[in-house]
Scaffold this active site. Structure first.
Site, mmCIF file in Angstrom:
data_model
loop_
_atom_site.group_PDB
_atom_site.id
_atom_site.type_symbol
_atom_site.label_atom_id
_atom_site.label_comp_id
_atom_site.label_asym_id
_atom_site.label_seq_id
_atom_site.Cartn_x
_atom_site.Cartn_y
_atom_site.Cartn_z
ATOM 1 N N GLY A 255 0.758 -1.105 0.105
ATOM 2 C CA GLY A 255 0.021 -0.042 -0.179
ATOM 3 C C GLY A 255 0.798 1.283 -0.075
ATOM 4 N N ASP B 270 5.266 -9.838 6.248
ATOM 5 C CA ASP B 270 4.773 -10.839 5.444
ATOM 6 C C ASP B 270 5.518 -11.265 4.177
ATOM 7 O OD1 ASP B 270 2.615 -10.616 7.162
ATOM 8 O OD2 ASP B 270 1.081 -9.714 5.416
ATOM 9 N N MET C 150 0.626 -14.426 11.638
ATOM 10 C CA MET C 150 0.103 -13.188 10.629
ATOM 11 C C MET C 150 0.334 -13.855 9.349
ATOM 12 S SD MET C 150 0.613 -9.619 12.328
ATOM 13 C CE MET C 150 -0.639 -9.011 13.343
ATOM 14 N N ARG D 110 5.376 -8.878 15.395
ATOM 15 C CA ARG D 110 5.846 -7.593 14.532
ATOM 16 C C ARG D 110 5.967 -6.196 15.337
ATOM 17 N NH1 ARG D 110 0.443 -5.173 11.545
ATOM 18 N NH2 ARG D 110 0.113 -3.619 13.117
#
Ligand code: F6P
Length: 434
Positions: free
Chosen positions: A171, A200, A243, A357
């Site tokens: 993004g 990720d 995640m 994270r």
């Protein structure tokens, strides 16, 4: 695939590195230094267009370091190493290029809005001195803020910013690409350079994003705990959710690192729960044979099993579809299945969630962040724009942002690495009913 890197103007200024570091033997990089995208010998019809420009200091640069005004923004979800990259950019700019004007926009792209409540701060070696010793980002972060990109560029233009470093994932890079395009159209002397952040590891054409290794290293603790708990009970099951929205790299690498996982589920590989070749029957067999089992599921796995007819698709500020909870679904399905069979199990569910994270960058990620920061400054000072620094076959590279965001990097179920993972678990290659 277009690998060419844009430049906002000519490079007429000798790099100050010439004075600081002896020119003799110093490894300057030129635009003709490239590495092939595809290194398989059987595919080689040498095509120089299908190659990455190498990162590194250029002899001649575009910006005058003593006049250039830089800014850093960190966007999206937190990730180990953000502070390390900020620190590296500041130290490289200050001490190596002698460039002392660096702003930090607060809380992501929202901090560039003309009406942003929190104003940018000046960054210096003093205030970044110890930031690499804590997780998160000293600048804060946020999703979104990209509704009106022209306005963000207005801010950069008004503040006479020449270099914007955008630290983020998919993004963020999409936003950086738009900013670079608008700046080009307006004829601004503004270079936009991305640094690939995401636990990720799902950015294409970049072998590893920073923070990924620290995140899966932290995730290993959960798998280890699940294994201890599973072995400590009769029919013990340790279920770990990690995640990984669209790409299962965290789960896969944590699984490979521990070798204690018996079943892994990632978004890229569909599976059935019930039925003659579904997961539950294989789990039952595993408990019968070995008395315990460890399961690792990535948050984006098996979403098709959770879909409710007619339910609204909810999205977050970055435009990501908000996922249903596969971990809880699996936990409930497993409990129900064995209850119906009258088999007693002892299940421990572990979801380390944001713990993986918000952690510090580990030593290897810290090195990676420090180098990415240095290479980002070399690229920006040379006026390169609309690009992200990356790594390919262990070389640091320049990747056009358009290429990096052209598709999401996903685990290929036919790849060697996924087969390595399956061999480490011993689970069936396919758990789908025919
Ligand atoms: O995009 C990175 C990531 O860590 C994903 O793995 C996860 O789905 C997401 O962030 C969660 O972040 P947030 O709660 O901030 O949306």
């Amino acid at each position: 695939m277009n690998f060419s890197i844009k430049n906002i103007g000519e490079c007429r200024i000798p790099s100050p590195l010439l004075d600081r570091i002896s020119d003799e033997g110093f490894n300057y990089i030129s635009e003709t230094n490239r590495i092939y995208y595809d290194i398989y010998t059987e595919n080689q019809k040498p095509d120089k267009d299908q190659s990455f420009e190498l990162a590194g200091p250029r002899k001649m640069i575009h910006f005058n370091p003593t006049e250039v005004r830089s800014a850093i923004v960190t966007c999206g979800g937190l990730c180990p190493g953000l502070n390390n990259v900020i620190r590296s950019i500041v130290l490289e700019s200050y001490h190596i290029y002698g460039s002392k004007s660096i702003l930090g926009f607060k809380y992501g792209y929202g901090g560039l809005k003309p009406d942003a409540v929190v104003k940018p701060i000046e960054l210096s070696p003093e205030n970044v001195r110890d930031i690499h010793k804590v997780g998160g980002t000293m600048l804060g972060s946020s999703r979104g803020g990209t509704e009106d990109m022209e306005k963000l560029v207005d801010t950069l233009e008004k503040m006479k910013i020449n270099i914007l470093y955008a630290l983020g994932g998919d993004g963020t890079l999409k936003g950086a690409h738009t900013i670079a395009e608008i700046a080009m159209k307006r004829g601004l002397d503004l270079a936009v350079v991305g640094v690939p952040k995401t636990i990720d590891n799902d950015i294409s054409y970049i072998q590893r994003s920073f923070g990924f290794e620290s995140a899966f290293t932290k995730a290993v603790e959960s798998i280890s705990a699940a294994h201890v708990e599973a072995e400590g009970a009769q029919n013990g099951i340790g279920l770990v959710k990690l995640m990984g929205r669209h790409s299962g790299y965290i789960a896969a690498h944590a699984t490979l690192a521990m070798n204690d996982v018996n079943f892994i589920f990632i978004p890229e590989v569909p599976f059935d729960m019930e039925g003659e070749n579904g997961f539950l029957i294989h789990l039952q067999k595993r408990l019968k044979d070995r008395g315990h089992a460890v399961i690792c599921v990535a948050e984006g796995a098996g979403q098709e099993l959770l879909k409710k007819e007619g339910a609204d698709v909810m999205k977050d500020a970055s435009g990501n579809v908000m996922l249903d909870d596969i971990g809880i679904f699996m936990k409930n399905s497993i409990s129900r299945y064995f209850k119906e069979l009258g088999i007693e199990i002892s299940m421990k569910y572990i979801d380390p969630s944001y713990i993986i994270r918000s952690t510090l960058a580990n030593a290897n990620d810290s090195i990676y962040c420090a180098l990415l920061g240095q290479y980002a400054v070399h690229a920006a000072m040379a006026g390169k724009t609309d690009m992200v620094v990356g790594q390919w076959n262990n070389f640091f590279t320049h990747v056009p942002i358009e290429l990096a965001i052209s598709r999401r990097k996903k685990m290929d179920p036919n790849s060697r690495v996924w087969h390595n993972v399956l061999q480490a678990t011993g689970q069936p290659f396919v758990m789908v009913n025919r």
